[in-house]
Design an enzyme around this catalytic site. Sequence first.
Site, mmCIF file in Angstrom:
data_model
loop_
_atom_site.group_PDB
_atom_site.id
_atom_site.type_symbol
_atom_site.label_atom_id
_atom_site.label_comp_id
_atom_site.label_asym_id
_atom_site.label_seq_id
_atom_site.Cartn_x
_atom_site.Cartn_y
_atom_site.Cartn_z
ATOM 1 N N LEU A 1 -11.718 25.971 -34.765
ATOM 2 C CA LEU A 1 -12.915 25.514 -34.063
ATOM 3 C C LEU A 1 -13.926 24.899 -35.014
ATOM 4 O O LEU A 1 -14.637 23.958 -34.650
ATOM 5 C CB LEU A 1 -13.560 26.691 -33.311
ATOM 6 C CG LEU A 1 -12.888 27.124 -32.012
ATOM 7 C CD1 LEU A 1 -13.522 28.405 -31.499
ATOM 8 C CD2 LEU A 1 -13.000 26.024 -30.961
ATOM 9 N N HIS A 2 -14.000 25.424 -36.221
ATOM 10 C CA HIS A 2 -14.955 24.897 -37.199
ATOM 11 C C HIS A 2 -14.435 23.661 -37.912
ATOM 12 O O HIS A 2 -15.155 23.051 -38.696
ATOM 13 C CB HIS A 2 -15.300 25.971 -38.235
ATOM 14 C CG HIS A 2 -16.217 27.033 -37.713
ATOM 15 N ND1 HIS A 2 -15.763 28.128 -37.020
ATOM 16 C CD2 HIS A 2 -17.560 27.153 -37.762
ATOM 17 C CE1 HIS A 2 -16.787 28.892 -36.681
ATOM 18 N NE2 HIS A 2 -17.889 28.322 -37.113
ATOM 19 N N GLY A 3 -13.176 23.281 -37.664
ATOM 20 C CA GLY A 3 -12.609 22.111 -38.328
ATOM 21 C C GLY A 3 -11.582 22.524 -39.356
ATOM 22 O O GLY A 3 -11.727 23.541 -40.030
#
Length: 467
Positions: free
Chosen positions: A346-348
Amino acid sequence: MVWVVLLSLLCYLVLFLCRHSAHRGVFLSITILIYLLMGEMHMVDTVTWHKMRGENLTSPHWDWDAGPFPSRGRRLPPGPRAGTGWRRGGEPGHLGSLPSSGRGEGSSGWSGGAGGQDSWVLSPVVPGCPTLGLSLSLSVAGAQMIVAMKAVSLGFDLDRGELPAVPSPVEFMGYIYFVGTAIFGPWNRFRCYLQAVESRALSLPWLRKVSRSLLLSVVCLLISTCIAPYLFSYFIPLYGYWQLRKWLRAYESAISFHFSSYFVGFLSEATATLAGAGFTEEKDNLKWDLTVSRPLNVELPRSMVEVVTSWNLPMSSWLNSYVFKNSLQLGTFSAVIVTYAASALLHGLSFHLAAVLLSLGFITYVEHVLRKRLSVIFDACLLSKRCPPGCPHRHNTNLWVRLLNLLFGALAVFHLAYLGSLFDIDADDTVEEQGYGMSYTIYKWSELSWASHWVTFGCWVFYRLIG
């Protein structure tokens, strides 16, 4: 912003096509996973993709004339520039929330200035401090993460029967783009959104909550930018051997990163409350009690488990409800790793964030099982989480119990300094713009002799020996 719109449209398309399925949450999760992986690996190169997502965001880092970091810049001369003003531009920076966020590729939060975009930057000049480069443009990466979390939670809530029917396109888009949470978050459930749009009367408690959150966000911003980077060089002068200086510098970087995350957290509390969300209602008693993070539980922790749950409460709740519980059939350890992997995605997909989050997974699991074993052996309140009043343990307020819990708290601070060393406030501009890669991560942790990983391994061996 086009990436956020495409993701939201894709999510509703999948939700509509699977409206009669009992696994809508799974289908939405797979769709989002494919979307993110395609963007990271196939559409464009990594740097360009992150710039298009707005991930290399201008954060409250130092914004000096010759660069954004104190060791490479010049102090602003006193005079007419010592005021608050607007300027055009901005430099690539980062801000996020963990398992939210940091100054690096893959962080969520603020955006602007990345990829050569024009952005408006607020630059208040504080006497004795460098200017604060804070982008006020939209956060594409943070918005994309919120869209993904909302869509997945909606799908699983429908599967569990918590919602009667698939929302209409207008309701779905209203939930996804709810003005109070679309940019900074936090994540909220669909039923909370429905309660917010019903509207509540303005009141003094509502105003107090907004004012308090805004004030705390400004305080955290100032600590992150004007105090934490100089903590042991100006405010608490400490000198020693090279190894000690490295650890003090790592702690400074960690504190600066922590308070930049608290800044976004308190700001998201304010925006959500302003929009009418973030309240609980019991009969006729309405409480504006939205809490995104608990800084004291992170900076003075009982355990690393307390750290990761207090860092971002809404995201912790989302990961627990929709990832961890659904993965428990794989086993506790596997569920923990899957949960942290989902947070990293989700954060990359950046190596340094994945390394931090997966390390957190191992650290929290080993700490949890070790303290659980010790609490059984000594029949004492040594668990990672505080025991409720009247717990059945024989020893709960003894001095040696308090000392052991204090020791584990100090160990958590040690882990936080080690993990936070990756978000180095003196990192090279090019490194920060393109993201902290594998070589940078290995270099920073090898500087600290991989101490946290070795300590975690030693705790796991000790846990096995006393088993």
